[in-house]
Design a protein around this motif. Structure first.
Motif, PDB file in Angstrom:
ATOM      1  N   ALA A 148       0.851  -1.186   0.000  1.00  0.00           N
ATOM      2  CA  ALA A 148       0.000   0.000   0.000  1.00  0.00           C
ATOM      3  C   ALA A 148       0.887   1.236   0.000  1.00  0.00           C
ATOM      4  CB  ALA A 148      -0.901   0.003   1.230  1.00  0.00           C
ATOM      5  N   PRO A 149       0.625   2.199  -0.870  1.00  0.00           N
ATOM      6  CA  PRO A 149       1.464   3.405  -0.916  1.00  0.00           C
ATOM      7  C   PRO A 149       1.342   4.217   0.373  1.00  0.00           C
ATOM      8  CG  PRO A 149      -0.491   3.670  -2.287  1.00  0.00           C
ATOM      9  CD  PRO A 149      -0.474   2.244  -1.838  1.00  0.00           C
ATOM     10  N   ARG A 150       2.491   4.724   0.839  1.00  0.00           N
ATOM     11  CA  ARG A 150       2.507   5.529   2.065  1.00  0.00           C
ATOM     12  C   ARG A 150       2.413   7.019   1.770  1.00  0.00           C
ATOM     13  NH1 ARG A 150       8.009   2.931   4.144  1.00  0.00           N
ATOM     14  NH2 ARG A 150       8.355   3.306   1.908  1.00  0.00           N
ATOM     15  N   ASN A 151       2.570   7.389   0.505  1.00  0.00           N
ATOM     16  CA  ASN A 151       2.515   8.786   0.124  1.00  0.00           C
ATOM     17  C   ASN A 151       2.195   8.881  -1.368  1.00  0.00           C
ATOM     18  OD1 ASN A 151       5.102   8.507  -1.328  1.00  0.00           O
ATOM     19  ND2 ASN A 151       5.987   8.391   0.736  1.00  0.00           N
ATOM     20  N   LEU A 152       2.051  10.110  -1.835  1.00  0.00           N
ATOM     21  CA  LEU A 152       1.674  10.317  -3.234  1.00  0.00           C
ATOM     22  C   LEU A 152       2.747   9.822  -4.194  1.00  0.00           C
ATOM     23  CD1 LEU A 152      -0.545  11.498  -5.048  1.00  0.00           C
ATOM     24  CD2 LEU A 152       0.646  13.699  -4.953  1.00  0.00           C
ATOM     25  N   GLY A 153       4.009   9.965  -3.823  1.00  0.00           N
ATOM     26  CA  GLY A 153       5.095   9.496  -4.672  1.00  0.00           C
ATOM     27  C   GLY A 153       5.031   7.993  -4.888  1.00  0.00           C
ATOM     28  N   GLU A 154       4.781   7.249  -3.816  1.00  0.00           N
ATOM     29  CA  GLU A 154       4.673   5.802  -3.941  1.00  0.00           C
ATOM     30  C   GLU A 154       3.399   5.414  -4.690  1.00  0.00           C
ATOM     31  OE1 GLU A 154       5.043   3.893  -0.168  1.00  0.00           O
ATOM     32  OE2 GLU A 154       7.160   4.443   0.077  1.00  0.00           O
ATOM     33  N   ALA A 155       2.360   6.229  -4.561  1.00  0.00           N
ATOM     34  CA  ALA A 155       1.121   5.959  -5.290  1.00  0.00           C
ATOM     35  C   ALA A 155       1.317   6.146  -6.785  1.00  0.00           C
ATOM     36  CB  ALA A 155       0.008   6.864  -4.791  1.00  0.00           C
ATOM     37  N   ALA A 156       2.243   7.039  -7.174  1.00  0.00           N
ATOM     38  CA  ALA A 156       2.499   7.271  -8.594  1.00  0.00           C
ATOM     39  C   ALA A 156       3.122   6.060  -9.251  1.00  0.00           C
ATOM     40  CB  ALA A 156       3.394   8.492  -8.776  1.00  0.00           C
ATOM     41  N   GLY A 157       4.047   5.381  -8.549  1.00  0.00           N
ATOM     42  CA  GLY A 157       4.679   4.220  -9.152  1.00  0.00           C
ATOM     43  C   GLY A 157       5.904   3.762  -8.406  1.00  0.00           C
ATOM     44  N   ARG A 158       6.540   2.744  -8.937  1.00  0.00           N
ATOM     45  CA  ARG A 158       7.705   2.114  -8.316  1.00  0.00           C
ATOM     46  C   ARG A 158       8.991   2.655  -8.926  1.00  0.00           C
ATOM     47  NH1 ARG A 158      10.980  -2.333  -9.666  1.00  0.00           N
ATOM     48  NH2 ARG A 158       9.783  -2.599 -11.600  1.00  0.00           N
ATOM     49  N   LEU A 159       9.862   3.204  -8.074  1.00  0.00           N
ATOM     50  CA  LEU A 159      11.169   3.639  -8.557  1.00  0.00           C
ATOM     51  C   LEU A 159      11.948   2.428  -9.030  1.00  0.00           C
ATOM     52  CD1 LEU A 159      12.299   6.289  -5.894  1.00  0.00           C
ATOM     53  CD2 LEU A 159      11.599   6.708  -8.262  1.00  0.00           C
ATOM     54  N   MET A 160      12.486   2.509 -10.225  1.00  0.00           N
ATOM     55  CA  MET A 160      13.233   1.391 -10.799  1.00  0.00           C
ATOM     56  C   MET A 160      14.712   1.561 -10.522  1.00  0.00           C
ATOM     57  SD  MET A 160      11.150   1.307 -14.433  1.00  0.00           S
ATOM     58  CE  MET A 160      12.048  -0.099 -15.116  1.00  0.00           C
ATOM     59  N   SER A 161      15.308   0.545  -9.929  1.00  0.00           N
ATOM     60  CA  SER A 161      16.746   0.566  -9.690  1.00  0.00           C
ATOM     61  C   SER A 161      17.477   0.390 -11.017  1.00  0.00           C
ATOM     62  CB  SER A 161      17.136  -0.568  -8.739  1.00  0.00           C
ATOM     63  OG  SER A 161      16.965  -1.828  -9.394  1.00  0.00           O
ATOM     64  N   PRO A 162      18.780   0.673 -11.067  1.00  0.00           N
ATOM     65  CA  PRO A 162      19.531   0.415 -12.306  1.00  0.00           C
ATOM     66  C   PRO A 162      19.390  -1.024 -12.794  1.00  0.00           C
ATOM     67  CG  PRO A 162      20.817   1.794 -10.845  1.00  0.00           C
ATOM     68  CD  PRO A 162      19.605   1.373 -10.060  1.00  0.00           C
ATOM     69  N   ALA A 163      19.358  -1.968 -11.833  1.00  0.00           N
ATOM     70  CA  ALA A 163      19.205  -3.377 -12.220  1.00  0.00           C
ATOM     71  C   ALA A 163      17.821  -3.624 -12.811  1.00  0.00           C
ATOM     72  CB  ALA A 163      19.427  -4.288 -11.013  1.00  0.00           C
ATOM     73  N   ASP A 164      16.780  -3.038 -12.203  1.00  0.00           N
ATOM     74  CA  ASP A 164      15.419  -3.173 -12.727  1.00  0.00           C
ATOM     75  C   ASP A 164      15.333  -2.601 -14.140  1.00  0.00           C
ATOM     76  OD1 ASP A 164      14.410  -4.267 -10.381  1.00  0.00           O
ATOM     77  OD2 ASP A 164      13.858  -2.318  -9.548  1.00  0.00           O
ATOM     78  N   THR A 165      15.916  -1.415 -14.300  1.00  0.00           N
ATOM     79  CA  THR A 165      15.856  -0.730 -15.591  1.00  0.00           C
ATOM     80  C   THR A 165      16.560  -1.539 -16.666  1.00  0.00           C
ATOM     81  OG1 THR A 165      15.911   1.360 -14.379  1.00  0.00           O
ATOM     82  CG2 THR A 165      16.272   1.471 -16.747  1.00  0.00           C
ATOM     83  N   ALA A 166      17.737  -2.060 -16.323  1.00  0.00           N
ATOM     84  CA  ALA A 166      18.489  -2.869 -17.287  1.00  0.00           C
ATOM     85  C   ALA A 166      17.718  -4.117 -17.671  1.00  0.00           C
ATOM     86  CB  ALA A 166      19.846  -3.241 -16.700  1.00  0.00           C
ATOM     87  N   SER A 167      17.067  -4.754 -16.681  1.00  0.00           N
ATOM     88  CA  SER A 167      16.320  -5.973 -16.942  1.00  0.00           C
ATOM     89  C   SER A 167      15.088  -5.700 -17.802  1.00  0.00           C
ATOM     90  CB  SER A 167      15.902  -6.614 -15.614  1.00  0.00           C
ATOM     91  OG  SER A 167      15.093  -7.749 -15.834  1.00  0.00           O
ATOM     92  N   CYS A 168      14.323  -4.672 -17.443  1.00  0.00           N
ATOM     93  CA  CYS A 168      13.077  -4.375 -18.163  1.00  0.00           C
ATOM     94  C   CYS A 168      13.352  -3.931 -19.603  1.00  0.00           C
ATOM     95  CB  CYS A 168      12.285  -3.306 -17.433  1.00  0.00           C
ATOM     96  SG  CYS A 168      11.637  -3.835 -15.834  1.00  0.00           S
ATOM     97  N   PHE A 169      14.238  -2.941 -19.760  1.00  0.00           N
ATOM     98  CA  PHE A 169      14.544  -2.474 -21.113  1.00  0.00           C
ATOM     99  C   PHE A 169      15.320  -3.528 -21.891  1.00  0.00           C
ATOM    100  CE2 PHE A 169      13.432   1.629 -19.338  1.00  0.00           C
ATOM    101  CZ  PHE A 169      12.859   2.292 -20.406  1.00  0.00           C
ATOM    102  N   GLY A 170      16.151  -4.298 -21.197  1.00  0.00           N
ATOM    103  CA  GLY A 170      16.957  -5.309 -21.864  1.00  0.00           C
ATOM    104  C   GLY A 170      16.119  -6.383 -22.530  1.00  0.00           C
ATOM    105  N   CYS A 171      14.935  -6.696 -21.956  1.00  0.00           N
ATOM    106  CA  CYS A 171      14.075  -7.724 -22.531  1.00  0.00           C
ATOM    107  C   CYS A 171      13.016  -7.160 -23.462  1.00  0.00           C
ATOM    108  CB  CYS A 171      13.405  -8.534 -21.420  1.00  0.00           C
ATOM    109  SG  CYS A 171      14.513  -9.734 -20.634  1.00  0.00           S
ATOM    110  N   HIS A 172      12.623  -5.924 -23.264  1.00  0.00           N
ATOM    111  CA  HIS A 172      11.551  -5.342 -24.077  1.00  0.00           C
ATOM    112  C   HIS A 172      12.080  -4.513 -25.245  1.00  0.00           C
ATOM    113  CE1 HIS A 172       7.818  -6.186 -21.708  1.00  0.00           C
ATOM    114  NE2 HIS A 172       8.721  -6.489 -20.801  1.00  0.00           N
ATOM    115  N   ALA A 173      13.388  -4.267 -25.272  1.00  0.00           N
ATOM    116  CA  ALA A 173      13.977  -3.430 -26.316  1.00  0.00           C
ATOM    117  C   ALA A 173      15.221  -4.107 -26.881  1.00  0.00           C
ATOM    118  CB  ALA A 173      14.324  -2.048 -25.765  1.00  0.00           C
ATOM    119  N   THR A 174      15.814  -3.470 -27.869  1.00  0.00           N
ATOM    120  CA  THR A 174      17.024  -3.979 -28.511  1.00  0.00           C
ATOM    121  C   THR A 174      18.129  -2.933 -28.366  1.00  0.00           C
ATOM    122  OG1 THR A 174      15.663  -5.181 -30.098  1.00  0.00           O
ATOM    123  CG2 THR A 174      17.975  -4.886 -30.675  1.00  0.00           C
ATOM    124  N   ASN A 175      19.301  -3.395 -28.005  1.00  0.00           N
ATOM    125  CA  ASN A 175      20.472  -2.512 -27.846  1.00  0.00           C
ATOM    126  C   ASN A 175      20.331  -1.544 -26.675  1.00  0.00           C
ATOM    127  OD1 ASN A 175      21.418  -3.777 -30.107  1.00  0.00           O
ATOM    128  ND2 ASN A 175      21.001  -2.089 -31.501  1.00  0.00           N
TER     129      ASN A 175
END
Length: 323
Positions: free
Chosen positions: A125-152
């Protein structure tokens, strides 16, 4: 905001036109889209949801898409850069806030034709408006998500629109084209690209499992329980009939990687018969068609608003909980 359109590169189309044109329609080719190229968002000028005291909106504004959330007092609003998923099942939005990538807390689901909580967001459950907006992606999360959904997507922590080719394109599976193209253009022959046809069932399962999750990855990292149903290579390798060296059970034996996913379950009967047609192989005593309905049942995934085909081949029993 300018956005890339999904689809194989012009260079690949010159020699491999049929494969490229067929592949451009696939879900993989549209796994990541600039929001201005999203059919979902072209078809909906405004998407909304009210969840747990917060109101959400994804709306087109000129050539931009604006993602916003409010608690009635304050509002967070940002231009959504990327749409993850073609929208065939759903679509999640990613935007930047204070220089960090953020995964939207709500996503579009085709079954609802509107917004609901993004998978995984139900667990907190979000504790504030920032958390309600979405999940901050760590560098590892970003690399994993873009790495599988995109090319290069080579510098995922510092991505801009110019850094990646949206969607899973030719190079994602076959490798970089520079050397291949130089050889072709110079008349020196053709430098070999990676060919999936040379892989056995185990090697292909590991290769496709880089994004669809391999047995080794899930065994070490989870998840456990019903959520692993959507990881096809993992589930397939749990099948008693999985043979690492048998090409009849590798991913491409049933799925054409250059085309759209075949959704007619009866169409897979011929694939099953390729193995189960006598010759000492046990045959089904119950039916001769619609094999996957019994042996690869569809399972409702919590929060996905969609059923996924469980790729663990077995005699499935009613109420059986996937492991």
């Amino acid at each position: 905001m300018s956005a890339w359109a999904a689809g194989p590169s012009t260079e690949c189309r010159l020699c491999h036109r049929a494969e490229a044109e067929h592949f451009a329609l696939s879900g993989m080719a549209q796994a990541l889209l600039g929001t201005s190229a999203s059919d979902v968002l072209h078809g909906h000028s405004r998407l909304t949801a009210r969840i747990g005291g917060y109101s959400y909106e994804v709306a087109r504004s000129g050539d931009r898409v604006i993602y916003s959330v409010t608690d009635g007092k304050d509002t967070i609003q940002s231009a959504a850069d990327w749409a993850f998923g073609s929208g065939e099942a759903g679509q999640t939005y990613v935007f930047q806030r204070d220089g960090q990538w953020v995964e939207s807390r709500v996503s579009y689901f085709l079954a609802l034709d509107n917004l609901d909580l993004t998978m995984g967001a139900q667990n907190s459950a979000p504790r504030n408006l920032g958390e309600a907006a979405g999940r901050l992606m760590s560098p590892a999360d970003t690399a994993s998500c873009f790495g599988c959904h995109a090319t290069n997507a080579v510098k995922a922590s510092e991505l801009t629109l110019a850094d990646v080719k949206p969607g899973v394109q030719c190079e994602a599976c076959h490798g970089r084209t520079e050397q291949h193209l130089r050889a072709v253009r110079s008349g020196e022959g053709s430098a070999a690209m990676r060919k999936l046809g040379g892989m056995n069932a185990e090697a292909m399962s590991e290769f496709c499992g880089r994004c669809h999750r391999s047995w080794s990855f899930v065994a070490m990292n989870g998840p456990r329980g019903i959520l692993n149903v959507r990881f096809q290579p993992y589930r397939m390798e749990l099948s008693k009939c999985f043979d690492p060296g048998d090409n009849r059970i590798r991913c491409t034996a049933c799925h054409n990687p250059h085309g759209e996913l075949e959704t007619s379950r009866r169409a897979y009967d011929t694939k099953c018969v390729a193995c189960h047609s006598g010759g000492g192989v046990r045959l089904c005593r119950v039916g001769k068609k619609d094999c996957v309905n019994c042996h690869m049942p569809m399972v409702e995934l919590p929060g996905a608003h969609k059923k996924f085909t469980d790729h663990r081949i077995r005699i499935a029993r009613a109420g059986e909980y996937p492991d």
